[in-house]
Design an enzyme around this catalytic site. Structure first.
Site, PDB file in Angstrom:
ATOM      1  N   CYS A 114       8.156  34.592  -1.610  1.00 35.86           N
ATOM      2  CA  CYS A 114       7.638  33.307  -2.120  1.00 35.86           C
ATOM      3  C   CYS A 114       6.829  32.540  -1.074  1.00 35.86           C
ATOM      4  CB  CYS A 114       8.772  32.447  -2.653  1.00 35.86           C
ATOM      5  SG  CYS A 114       9.619  33.209  -4.051  1.00 35.86           S
ATOM      6  N   HIS A 250       5.851  25.068  -3.091  1.00 38.03           N
ATOM      7  CA  HIS A 250       6.230  26.249  -3.870  1.00 38.03           C
ATOM      8  C   HIS A 250       7.030  25.759  -5.075  1.00 38.03           C
ATOM      9  CE1 HIS A 250       7.773  29.994  -5.163  1.00 38.03           C
ATOM     10  NE2 HIS A 250       8.980  29.848  -4.649  1.00 38.03           N
ATOM     11  N   ASN A 280       9.105  29.965 -11.525  1.00 38.99           N
ATOM     12  CA  ASN A 280       8.844  30.400 -10.159  1.00 38.99           C
ATOM     13  C   ASN A 280       8.001  31.677 -10.206  1.00 38.99           C
ATOM     14  OD1 ASN A 280       8.909  31.382  -7.547  1.00 38.99           O
ATOM     15  ND2 ASN A 280      11.092  30.994  -7.237  1.00 38.99           N
TER      16      ASN A 280
HETATM   17  C1  LIG Z   1      20.100  28.805  -9.473  1.00 35.16           C
HETATM   18  C2  LIG Z   1      20.307  27.327  -9.617  1.00 35.16           C
HETATM   19  C3  LIG Z   1      19.316  26.758 -10.615  1.00 35.16           C
HETATM   20  C4  LIG Z   1      21.723  27.035 -10.079  1.00 35.16           C
HETATM   21  O1  LIG Z   1      21.909  25.647 -10.125  1.00 35.16           O
HETATM   22  P1  LIG Z   1      23.242  25.054  -9.545  1.00 35.16           P
HETATM   23  O2  LIG Z   1      23.178  23.583  -9.758  1.00 35.16           O
HETATM   24  O3  LIG Z   1      23.413  25.556  -8.161  1.00 35.16           O
HETATM   25  O4  LIG Z   1      24.285  25.675 -10.503  1.00 35.16           O
HETATM   26  P2  LIG Z   1      25.822  25.524 -10.320  1.00 35.16           P
HETATM   27  O5  LIG Z   1      26.215  26.337  -9.129  1.00 35.16           O
HETATM   28  O6  LIG Z   1      26.210  24.102 -10.349  1.00 35.16           O
HETATM   29  O7  LIG Z   1      26.294  26.214 -11.633  1.00 35.16           O
HETATM   30  C5  LIG Z   1      26.492  27.542 -11.585  1.00 35.16           C
HETATM   31  C6  LIG Z   1      27.215  27.842 -12.873  1.00 35.16           C
HETATM   32  O8  LIG Z   1      26.233  27.910 -13.887  1.00 35.16           O
HETATM   33  C7  LIG Z   1      26.266  29.202 -14.458  1.00 35.16           C
HETATM   34  N1  LIG Z   1      24.928  29.606 -14.774  1.00 35.16           N
HETATM   35  C8  LIG Z   1      24.043  30.280 -14.013  1.00 35.16           C
HETATM   36  N2  LIG Z   1      22.928  30.469 -14.674  1.00 35.16           N
HETATM   37  C9  LIG Z   1      23.082  29.916 -15.879  1.00 35.16           C
HETATM   38  C10 LIG Z   1      22.268  29.806 -17.009  1.00 35.16           C
HETATM   39  N3  LIG Z   1      21.010  30.311 -17.041  1.00 35.16           N
HETATM   40  N4  LIG Z   1      22.744  29.152 -18.091  1.00 35.16           N
HETATM   41  C11 LIG Z   1      23.971  28.648 -18.086  1.00 35.16           C
HETATM   42  N5  LIG Z   1      24.797  28.733 -17.053  1.00 35.16           N
HETATM   43  C12 LIG Z   1      24.356  29.360 -15.957  1.00 35.16           C
HETATM   44  C13 LIG Z   1      26.896  30.078 -13.386  1.00 35.16           C
HETATM   45  O9  LIG Z   1      27.488  31.209 -13.966  1.00 35.16           O
HETATM   46  C14 LIG Z   1      27.910  29.154 -12.788  1.00 35.16           C
HETATM   47  O10 LIG Z   1      29.036  29.137 -13.630  1.00 35.16           O
HETATM   48  P3  LIG Z   1      30.519  29.025 -13.008  1.00 35.16           P
HETATM   49  O11 LIG Z   1      30.551  27.746 -12.276  1.00 35.16           O
HETATM   50  O12 LIG Z   1      31.365  29.065 -14.226  1.00 35.16           O
HETATM   51  O13 LIG Z   1      30.630  30.229 -12.139  1.00 35.16           O
HETATM   52  C15 LIG Z   1      20.082  26.648  -8.238  1.00 35.16           C
HETATM   53  O14 LIG Z   1      21.119  27.000  -7.349  1.00 35.16           O
HETATM   54  C16 LIG Z   1      18.773  27.007  -7.619  1.00 35.16           C
HETATM   55  O15 LIG Z   1      17.742  26.672  -8.126  1.00 35.16           O
HETATM   56  N6  LIG Z   1      18.785  27.621  -6.448  1.00 35.16           N
HETATM   57  C17 LIG Z   1      17.597  27.984  -5.753  1.00 35.16           C
HETATM   58  C18 LIG Z   1      17.011  29.149  -6.435  1.00 35.16           C
HETATM   59  C19 LIG Z   1      15.585  29.357  -6.068  1.00 35.16           C
HETATM   60  O16 LIG Z   1      14.788  28.488  -6.216  1.00 35.16           O
HETATM   61  N7  LIG Z   1      15.306  30.546  -5.574  1.00 35.16           N
HETATM   62  C20 LIG Z   1      14.011  30.970  -5.277  1.00 35.16           C
HETATM   63  C21 LIG Z   1      13.575  30.420  -3.983  1.00 35.16           C
HETATM   64  S1  LIG Z   1      12.054  31.128  -3.610  1.00 35.16           S
END
Ligand SMILES: CC(C)(COP(=O)(O)OP(=O)(O)OC[C@H]1O[C@@H](n2cnc3c(N)ncnc32)[C@H](O)[C@@H]1OP(=O)(O)O)[C@@H](O)C(=O)NCCC(=O)NCCS
Length: 323
Positions: A114, A250, A280
């Site tokens: 990325c 990004h 993304n």
């Molecule tokens: C991935 C992301 C959106 C998750 O958001 P978050 O606020 O951290 O989510 P949380 O950890 O609070 O929630 C995770 C829960 O949601 C669930 N979950 C994950 N994806 C889900 C989806 N698409 N729909 C519903 N629930 C989902 C998980 O299973 C987890 O459940 P659990 O708590 O029962 O195990 C976030 O961490 C993120 O954006 N991270 C950076 C990712 C990124 O940008 N990467 C590329 C960089 S180049």
């Protein structure tokens, strides 16, 4: 007089097929509300079956050439930032070169996931400042849809396909931050974090593999490292957040974008945001946002732009330029 690498043109291409969040509700335990509230993403473009990264890169390249009023033979070099090239080799860049009918100069790919476009932009600037190239076409193009595990709701809802392109031309400035062109760059990587965002396949496994991510960990590194690299790039030329007209981040997650802007002391009305429409798109996200930001009338000639990205590696960086 100081040599500067100045933006001569920008363009982008997005595949026709738009997938709204609601489409995932059919096959996965997820909801439009969850995806929107956790990531800011509402829809993404997905390449047609058989449509490749180089196909999209060529279309974005043609748009940037038209915007610059240049022909392919006016270019000296092509750099494609991608982690999803059509083939293991040759590079996507040489495929673009051939398709454009460009028979001189040189072309190569950059793989920094990325952060790829930031790495490519920084290298293109270095080629121009060292006199090795006069005009460089830099493309970010990705088909991340091909490395998605479509059963993994924690990753597949976050990514999309697309391509953006930008042309840098050699110009002369007076050596101050009033000059148009690239003013500073800052590149970083730390391979200790390679396991939090990676693809579990490749040549050595004779599989393509799927993207795997520890989202929370990536999130934690992202805001801190993006604000730090943008601040460093600005400080290198004696500037601060107060001097910035547009942050072009990004486009991974609206919460990362907002958190970084807050750390830089910048209001959201000075941030170009396209994540809601593109998801993304990895190395394509910044040139897509630059092109859309220009089209919307946000980024104008003379504006001070800071662009920053982080991705697998981890690799991250920022570029300060006057448009
Ligand atoms: C991935 C992301 C959106 C998750 O958001 P978050 O606020 O951290 O989510 P949380 O950890 O609070 O929630 C995770 C829960 O949601 C669930 N979950 C994950 N994806 C889900 C989806 N698409 N729909 C519903 N629930 C989902 C998980 O299973 C987890 O459940 P659990 O708590 O029962 O195990 C976030 O961490 C993120 O954006 N991270 C950076 C990712 C990124 O940008 N990467 C590329 C960089 S180049």
């Amino acid at each position: 007089m100081t040599v500067r690498a100045v933006v001569a043109g920008v363009g982008h291409y997005l595949p026709d097929r738009i997938v709204p969040n609601s489409e995932f509700e059919v096959s996965l335990d997820t909801s439009d509300e969850w995806i929107r509230s956790r990531s800011g993403i509402e829809r993404r473009h997905i390449a047609a079956p058989g449509q490749t990264t180089s196909d999209m890169a060529i279309r974005a390249a043609r748009a940037a050439l038209a915007d610059a009023g240049l022909e392919p033979d006016d270019l000296d070099a092509i750099i494609v930032a991608t982690s999803t090239a059509d083939f293991t080799f040759p590079s996507a860049a040489t495929m673009v070169q051939a398709e454009l009918g460009m028979t001189k100069g040189f072309a190569f790919d950059v793989q920094a996931v990325c952060a790829g476009f930031i790495y490519a932009l920084s290298n293109a600037n270095a080629l121009i400042l060292s006199g090795q190239a006069r005009r460089v076409l830099i493309i970010g193009a990705e088909t991340f849809s091909k490395i998605m595990d479509w059963t993994d709701r924690s990753t597949c809802v976050l990514f999309g396909d697309g391509a953006g392109a930008l042309i840098l031309d050699t110009a002369e400035g007076d050596g101050t931050t009033s000059d148009r062109g690239v003013l500073s760059t800052d590149l970083n990587s730390d391979g200790r974090y390679r396991d939090i965002l990676y693809v579990d396949g490749g040549v050595s496994t004779q599989t393509t593999g799927f993207l795997r991510m520890e989202g929370k960990e990536v999130f934690r590194h992202a805001v801190e490292k993006l604000a730090a690299t943008a601040t460093t790039a600005l400080e290198k030329v004696g500037l601060t957040g107060a001097d910035v007209d547009w942050v072009v981040p990004h486009q991974a997650n609206i919460r990362i974008i907002a958190g970084t802007a807050k750390k830089l002391g910048l209001p959201m009305d000075r941030v170009v945001v396209t994540v809601q429409d593109h998801g993304n798109t990895s190395a394509a996200s910044i040139p897509l946002a630059l092109s859309v930001g220009k089209e919307r009338g946000q980024i104008k000639r003379g504006d001070l732009v800071v662009t920053e990205a982080i991705g697998g590696g981890l690799a991250w960086g920022a570029v300060v330029l006057r448009w």
